[in-house]
Design a protein around this motif. Structure first.
Motif, PDB file in Angstrom:
ATOM      1  N   GLU A 145       0.673  -1.163   0.022  1.00 54.67           N
ATOM      2  CA  GLU A 145       0.152  -0.183   0.106  1.00 54.67           C
ATOM      3  C   GLU A 145       1.001   1.406  -0.093  1.00 54.67           C
ATOM      4  OE1 GLU A 145      -2.348  -0.350   3.404  1.00 54.67           O
ATOM      5  OE2 GLU A 145      -3.950  -1.520   2.581  1.00 54.67           O
ATOM      6  N   GLY A 146       0.464   2.137  -0.660  1.00 58.61           N
ATOM      7  CA  GLY A 146       1.138   3.532  -0.793  1.00 58.61           C
ATOM      8  C   GLY A 146       0.639   4.348   0.563  1.00 58.61           C
ATOM      9  N   PRO A 147       1.178   5.405   0.917  1.00 59.26           N
ATOM     10  CA  PRO A 147       0.852   6.419   2.117  1.00 59.26           C
ATOM     11  C   PRO A 147      -0.184   7.294   1.608  1.00 59.26           C
ATOM     12  CG  PRO A 147       2.853   6.979   1.021  1.00 59.26           C
ATOM     13  CD  PRO A 147       2.508   5.812   0.402  1.00 59.26           C
ATOM     14  N   ARG A 148      -0.200   7.725   0.500  1.00 60.44           N
ATOM     15  CA  ARG A 148      -1.232   8.811   0.152  1.00 60.44           C
ATOM     16  C   ARG A 148      -2.219   8.744  -1.161  1.00 60.44           C
ATOM     17  NH1 ARG A 148      -0.945  14.268   2.401  1.00 60.44           N
ATOM     18  NH2 ARG A 148       0.852  13.541   3.561  1.00 60.44           N
ATOM     19  N   LEU A 149      -3.451   9.265  -0.921  1.00 58.08           N
ATOM     20  CA  LEU A 149      -4.382   9.223  -2.105  1.00 58.08           C
ATOM     21  C   LEU A 149      -4.818  10.481  -2.215  1.00 58.08           C
ATOM     22  CD1 LEU A 149      -6.146   5.844  -1.193  1.00 58.08           C
ATOM     23  CD2 LEU A 149      -4.419   5.938  -2.673  1.00 58.08           C
ATOM     24  N   THR A 150      -5.157  10.925  -3.431  1.00 52.24           N
ATOM     25  CA  THR A 150      -5.588  12.258  -3.616  1.00 52.24           C
ATOM     26  C   THR A 150      -6.688  12.116  -4.719  1.00 52.24           C
ATOM     27  OG1 THR A 150      -3.418  13.301  -3.070  1.00 52.24           O
ATOM     28  CG2 THR A 150      -5.175  14.673  -4.128  1.00 52.24           C
ATOM     29  N   VAL A 151      -7.967  12.689  -4.514  1.00 53.44           N
ATOM     30  CA  VAL A 151      -8.932  13.144  -5.543  1.00 53.44           C
ATOM     31  C   VAL A 151      -9.416  14.583  -5.327  1.00 53.44           C
ATOM     32  CG1 VAL A 151     -11.261  12.517  -6.240  1.00 53.44           C
ATOM     33  CG2 VAL A 151      -9.660  10.623  -5.355  1.00 53.44           C
ATOM     34  N   GLY A 152      -9.023  15.331  -6.337  1.00 50.06           N
ATOM     35  CA  GLY A 152      -9.311  16.732  -5.918  1.00 50.06           C
ATOM     36  C   GLY A 152      -8.429  16.936  -5.010  1.00 50.06           C
ATOM     37  N   ASP A 153      -9.305  18.145  -3.754  1.00 46.56           N
ATOM     38  CA  ASP A 153      -8.868  18.469  -2.677  1.00 46.56           C
ATOM     39  C   ASP A 153      -9.292  17.805  -1.464  1.00 46.56           C
ATOM     40  OD1 ASP A 153     -11.707  18.673  -2.450  1.00 46.56           O
ATOM     41  OD2 ASP A 153     -11.666  20.565  -1.861  1.00 46.56           O
ATOM     42  N   LEU A 154      -9.288  16.380  -1.703  1.00 49.00           N
ATOM     43  CA  LEU A 154      -9.606  15.266  -0.895  1.00 49.00           C
ATOM     44  C   LEU A 154      -8.219  14.474  -0.663  1.00 49.00           C
ATOM     45  CD1 LEU A 154     -11.473  13.800   1.117  1.00 49.00           C
ATOM     46  CD2 LEU A 154     -12.188  12.248  -0.771  1.00 49.00           C
ATOM     47  N   VAL A 155      -7.599  14.287   0.595  1.00 48.30           N
ATOM     48  CA  VAL A 155      -6.261  13.686   0.378  1.00 48.30           C
ATOM     49  C   VAL A 155      -6.589  12.765   1.618  1.00 48.30           C
ATOM     50  CG1 VAL A 155      -3.853  14.145   1.136  1.00 48.30           C
ATOM     51  CG2 VAL A 155      -5.096  15.627  -0.176  1.00 48.30           C
ATOM     52  N   MET A 156      -5.911  11.567   1.705  1.00 46.74           N
ATOM     53  CA  MET A 156      -6.040  10.493   2.431  1.00 46.74           C
ATOM     54  C   MET A 156      -4.420  10.023   2.715  1.00 46.74           C
ATOM     55  SD  MET A 156      -7.623   6.602   2.360  1.00 46.74           S
ATOM     56  CE  MET A 156      -9.337   7.058   2.886  1.00 46.74           C
ATOM     57  N   ASP A 157      -4.223  10.107   3.901  1.00 44.28           N
ATOM     58  CA  ASP A 157      -2.725   9.753   4.421  1.00 44.28           C
ATOM     59  C   ASP A 157      -3.005   8.164   5.140  1.00 44.28           C
ATOM     60  OD1 ASP A 157      -0.456   8.813   5.988  1.00 44.28           O
ATOM     61  OD2 ASP A 157       0.068  10.862   5.950  1.00 44.28           O
ATOM     62  N   GLU A 158      -2.934   7.304   4.226  1.00 43.12           N
ATOM     63  CA  GLU A 158      -3.048   5.970   4.801  1.00 43.12           C
ATOM     64  C   GLU A 158      -2.372   5.525   6.061  1.00 43.12           C
ATOM     65  OE1 GLU A 158      -4.234   2.852   1.238  1.00 43.12           O
ATOM     66  OE2 GLU A 158      -2.628   4.052   0.574  1.00 43.12           O
ATOM     67  N   ASP A 159      -1.019   5.899   5.909  1.00 42.89           N
ATOM     68  CA  ASP A 159      -0.321   5.562   7.342  1.00 42.89           C
ATOM     69  C   ASP A 159      -0.596   6.026   8.480  1.00 42.89           C
ATOM     70  OD1 ASP A 159       1.563   3.935   5.694  1.00 42.89           O
ATOM     71  OD2 ASP A 159       3.016   5.347   5.468  1.00 42.89           O
ATOM     72  N   ALA A 160      -1.177   7.542   8.428  1.00 43.57           N
ATOM     73  CA  ALA A 160      -1.495   8.048   9.452  1.00 43.57           C
ATOM     74  C   ALA A 160      -3.134   7.926   9.795  1.00 43.57           C
ATOM     75  CB  ALA A 160      -1.295   9.672   9.310  1.00 43.57           C
ATOM     76  N   ARG A 161      -3.492   7.402   8.471  1.00 37.49           N
ATOM     77  CA  ARG A 161      -5.018   7.269   8.644  1.00 37.49           C
ATOM     78  C   ARG A 161      -5.924   8.626   8.966  1.00 37.49           C
ATOM     79  NH1 ARG A 161      -6.806   2.191   8.607  1.00 37.49           N
ATOM     80  NH2 ARG A 161      -9.072   2.563   9.246  1.00 37.49           N
ATOM     81  N   GLU A 162      -5.185   9.565   8.010  1.00 38.34           N
ATOM     82  CA  GLU A 162      -5.918  10.789   8.261  1.00 38.34           C
ATOM     83  C   GLU A 162      -6.413  11.154   7.041  1.00 38.34           C
ATOM     84  OE1 GLU A 162      -3.497  13.118  11.901  1.00 38.34           O
ATOM     85  OE2 GLU A 162      -3.018  13.687   9.786  1.00 38.34           O
ATOM     86  N   VAL A 163      -7.772  11.847   7.010  1.00 41.44           N
ATOM     87  CA  VAL A 163      -8.379  12.241   5.774  1.00 41.44           C
ATOM     88  C   VAL A 163      -8.740  13.866   6.049  1.00 41.44           C
ATOM     89  CG1 VAL A 163     -10.348  12.310   4.278  1.00 41.44           C
ATOM     90  CG2 VAL A 163      -9.468  10.126   5.273  1.00 41.44           C
ATOM     91  N   THR A 164      -8.195  14.557   4.850  1.00 40.89           N
ATOM     92  CA  THR A 164      -8.640  16.047   4.945  1.00 40.89           C
ATOM     93  C   THR A 164      -9.257  16.544   3.522  1.00 40.89           C
ATOM     94  OG1 THR A 164      -6.237  16.540   3.845  1.00 40.89           O
ATOM     95  CG2 THR A 164      -6.590  16.642   6.317  1.00 40.89           C
ATOM     96  N   ARG A 165      -9.951  17.284   3.595  1.00 42.44           N
ATOM     97  CA  ARG A 165     -10.622  18.022   2.174  1.00 42.44           C
ATOM     98  C   ARG A 165     -10.240  19.641   2.660  1.00 42.44           C
ATOM     99  NH1 ARG A 165     -16.225  17.663  -0.974  1.00 42.44           N
ATOM    100  NH2 ARG A 165     -15.298  18.935  -2.876  1.00 42.44           N
TER     101      ARG A 165
END
Length: 246
Positions: A145-165
């Motif tokens: 698994e990679g650590p970060r996913l991005t869709v538009g201004d939505l960002v998921m840090d998989e390692d930190a399990r944090e989601v921001t928009r």
């Protein structure tokens, strides 16, 4: 991709060490078969045949998940669960039960259990449910698994399990996080309810696709509330996440 001997993507604890599973059943043959299936995943496993030994083993192992028979010779699984939560509050619990009554299922879940399987069951089903529970609880990670996913201004840090928009932190439950992760790993791709059930819950809910609708509505309230929507329903087909079109 790192895989288990079964061909499934390998899961470990977030720090890379083997996941720890405690199997509790008073049938030694069944306990051995279940523990073998767990070892096949590359996980560390202990077994116990009654409630007292289960609690003692849990204090030593500090398991990430427990496969727990409801009917034990010295107590019931619900009482054991209450004690287990004092040993390790975030442990995932998969109940095994020979009873299929709705009230037993409800009692198991309201007691703090995460899921249940009814005997007889397939080992494949038990392992699939364990994998789903561990991932949704954030106790497991896939080795590729990679650590970060991005869709538009939505960002998921998989390692930190944090989601921001747009830089704003969004609090998600474990299941909401796993559902959003699946959507974000497949941007612009329409995902059916069956696909989502299989990937996020790791097994077929027997047609209870309303579970998907419910959790999609939860996500929308947290991710899209007051903003241009990223999550869309494709009528008759499923759901898709895609960036806002300028």
């Amino acid at each position: 991709m790192n895989t288990t001997r079964s061909g499934r993507p390998a899961l470990t604890r977030p720090d890379g060490t083997p996941l720890r599973v405690l199997v509790v059943d008073d049938d030694p043959d069944l306990a051995e078969v279940l523990s073998g299936a767990v070892r096949y995943e590359g996980w560390q496993v202990r077994t116990a045949g009654d409630g007292a030994s289960a609690v003692a083993a849990a204090r030593e192992l500090l398991p990430d998940a427990v496969v727990l028979d409801v009917m034990l010779p010295d107590t019931d699984g619900f009482a054991v669960l209450r004690t287990l939560h004092t040993v390790k509050a975030d442990v995932c619990v998969l109940f095994l039960t020979a009873r299929d009554a709705v009230e037993d299922r409800i009692k198991g879940i309201t007691a703090g259990g995460d899921d249940y399987v009814t005997k007889p069951f397939s080992l494949e089903e038990v392992v699939a449910r364990l994998r789903g529970l561990l991932r949704r609880a954030g106790m497991a990670r896939q080795l590729d698994e990679g650590p970060r996913l991005t869709v538009g201004d939505l960002v998921m840090d998989e390692d930190a399990r944090e989601v921001t928009r747009d830089g704003e932190l969004i609090e998600l439950s474990p299941t909401e996080f796993e559902l959003l992760r699946f959507l974000m790993r497949n941007p612009r791709r329409v995902l059916s309810k069956a696909q989502i059930l299989d990937r996020v819950w790791s097994y077929d809910f027997g047609g209870r696709a309303h579970v998907v609708e419910l959790y999609i509505s939860y996500l929308r309230k947290k991710v899209d509330a007051g903003r241009e929507p990223l999550i869309h329903t494709v009528r008759g087909a499923g759901y898709v996440i895609k960036p806002v079109t300028p």
